[in-house]
Design a protein around this motif. Sequence first.
Motif, PDB file in Angstrom:
ATOM      1  N   ARG A 167       0.921  -4.861  -8.431  1.00  0.00           N
ATOM      2  CA  ARG A 167      -0.778  -5.283  -8.244  1.00  0.00           C
ATOM      3  C   ARG A 167      -1.047  -5.257  -7.534  1.00  0.00           C
ATOM      4  NH1 ARG A 167      -0.904  -1.308 -10.337  1.00  0.00           N
ATOM      5  NH2 ARG A 167      -4.016  -1.234  -9.902  1.00  0.00           N
ATOM      6  N   LEU A 168      -0.627  -6.185  -6.409  1.00  0.00           N
ATOM      7  CA  LEU A 168      -1.412  -6.970  -5.812  1.00  0.00           C
ATOM      8  C   LEU A 168      -1.525  -6.313  -4.189  1.00  0.00           C
ATOM      9  CD1 LEU A 168       0.138 -10.913  -4.882  1.00  0.00           C
ATOM     10  CD2 LEU A 168      -2.208  -9.518  -5.570  1.00  0.00           C
ATOM     11  N   ALA A 169       0.089  -5.133  -4.440  1.00  0.00           N
ATOM     12  CA  ALA A 169      -0.241  -3.856  -3.399  1.00  0.00           C
ATOM     13  C   ALA A 169      -1.221  -2.725  -3.555  1.00  0.00           C
ATOM     14  CB  ALA A 169       1.476  -4.084  -3.090  1.00  0.00           C
TER      15      ALA A 169
ATOM     16  N   ARG B 175      -3.804  -3.554  -3.559  1.00  0.00           N
ATOM     17  CA  ARG B 175      -4.455  -3.181  -3.108  1.00  0.00           C
ATOM     18  C   ARG B 175      -6.450  -2.381  -4.273  1.00  0.00           C
ATOM     19  NH1 ARG B 175      -4.242  -5.648   1.096  1.00  0.00           N
ATOM     20  NH2 ARG B 175      -2.866  -5.931   1.719  1.00  0.00           N
ATOM     21  N   VAL B 176      -6.257  -3.063  -5.595  1.00  0.00           N
ATOM     22  CA  VAL B 176      -7.411  -2.644  -6.637  1.00  0.00           C
ATOM     23  C   VAL B 176      -8.113  -3.908  -7.321  1.00  0.00           C
ATOM     24  CG1 VAL B 176      -7.820  -1.026  -8.411  1.00  0.00           C
ATOM     25  CG2 VAL B 176      -6.511  -0.498  -7.049  1.00  0.00           C
TER      26      VAL B 176
ATOM     27  N   ARG C 110       3.297  -8.784  -7.961  1.00  0.00           N
ATOM     28  CA  ARG C 110       3.552  -8.020  -6.688  1.00  0.00           C
ATOM     29  C   ARG C 110       2.742  -6.712  -6.401  1.00  0.00           C
ATOM     30  NH1 ARG C 110       7.908 -10.851  -6.954  1.00  0.00           N
ATOM     31  NH2 ARG C 110       9.594  -8.912  -6.584  1.00  0.00           N
TER      32      ARG C 110
END
Length: 321
Positions: free
Chosen positions: A192-194, A196-197, A190
């Motif tokens: 890493r998703l946040a 936004r890369v 989560r």
Amino acid sequence: MFHYDDPPEPTGAIDDDRLRLIFTCCHPALAMETRVALTLRMVGGLSMPEIARAFLVQETAMGQRITRAKSKIKAARIPYRVPAAEDLPGRVSGVLAVLFLIFNEGYLATGPDTDPVRHDLTAEAIRLTRLIRALLPDDGETAGLLALMLLTEARRTARVSPGGELVTLAEQDRGAWDPTLIAEGHRLVRERLAARVAPGRYQILAAINAVHTSARDVRDTDWSQVVALYDQLGRIDPSPIVTLNRAVAVAELDGPDVALAAVDRVAPRLADYHAFHATRADLLRRLGRSQESRAAYDKAIELAGNTAETAYLTRRRDQLG
């Protein structure tokens, strides 16, 4: 003064000596197999027989390989240090590749005489990846690899039956999975998703594992999400292994005939890979093509790397009509 023959010190909090040692062992001047062996010996503290067993080579040959690697480090004056900050991004990918290989060797050990799952190797790979993450807290692929390892390790106790047979993901007792490791792995995914890369390979593999470990029952698996993630992975890593793994998910969405067509397209590149033949065998079984399925199981059994896989494949073959 540091000596390459010194046993590793017991670990406590982050130990800079161990970090230096990882980066020294994983110098790009050394061949990948040598980097793995040297890391296992110098950082992981594994014995020569254990490493030789992991690589399916004679102990004397492994000893010579490690001796040559130490000599090369000395001759090439490879510095015993963590690289400077500007050099880290270029060096860390090689370190992560080594740790991923070590983890995989533990997760499904090669060789007929080894334990099918070697917790000593998986635990060591996780511990070392945690060290790298502390060094590079903002590195997406380090976080991704750690998440991937945790979500895989969470399923370890459910992976082999009491009789020593491999248990597939679909058949595992999900109540036996480790909820603490799963929670930590999901949190990292989560994060890493946040960020936004655009994610790298390990982050996407971790996300695929997060989908699997979110389902309370195999029937609850979001297969369309798994296929979408494999599509994303295929764009950055267009390998036949990715195509093969994607096909397993496609079989659940579009049926085994569509999946088999995709698998057969990569056949020339995976002819010696046991999982290719095992996947084909299962798809052919589901299509009622028992004779072809039996031949594929035979080939998978011939190429299988350990006792747990062989036992599972043999049972599946023998259940064919």
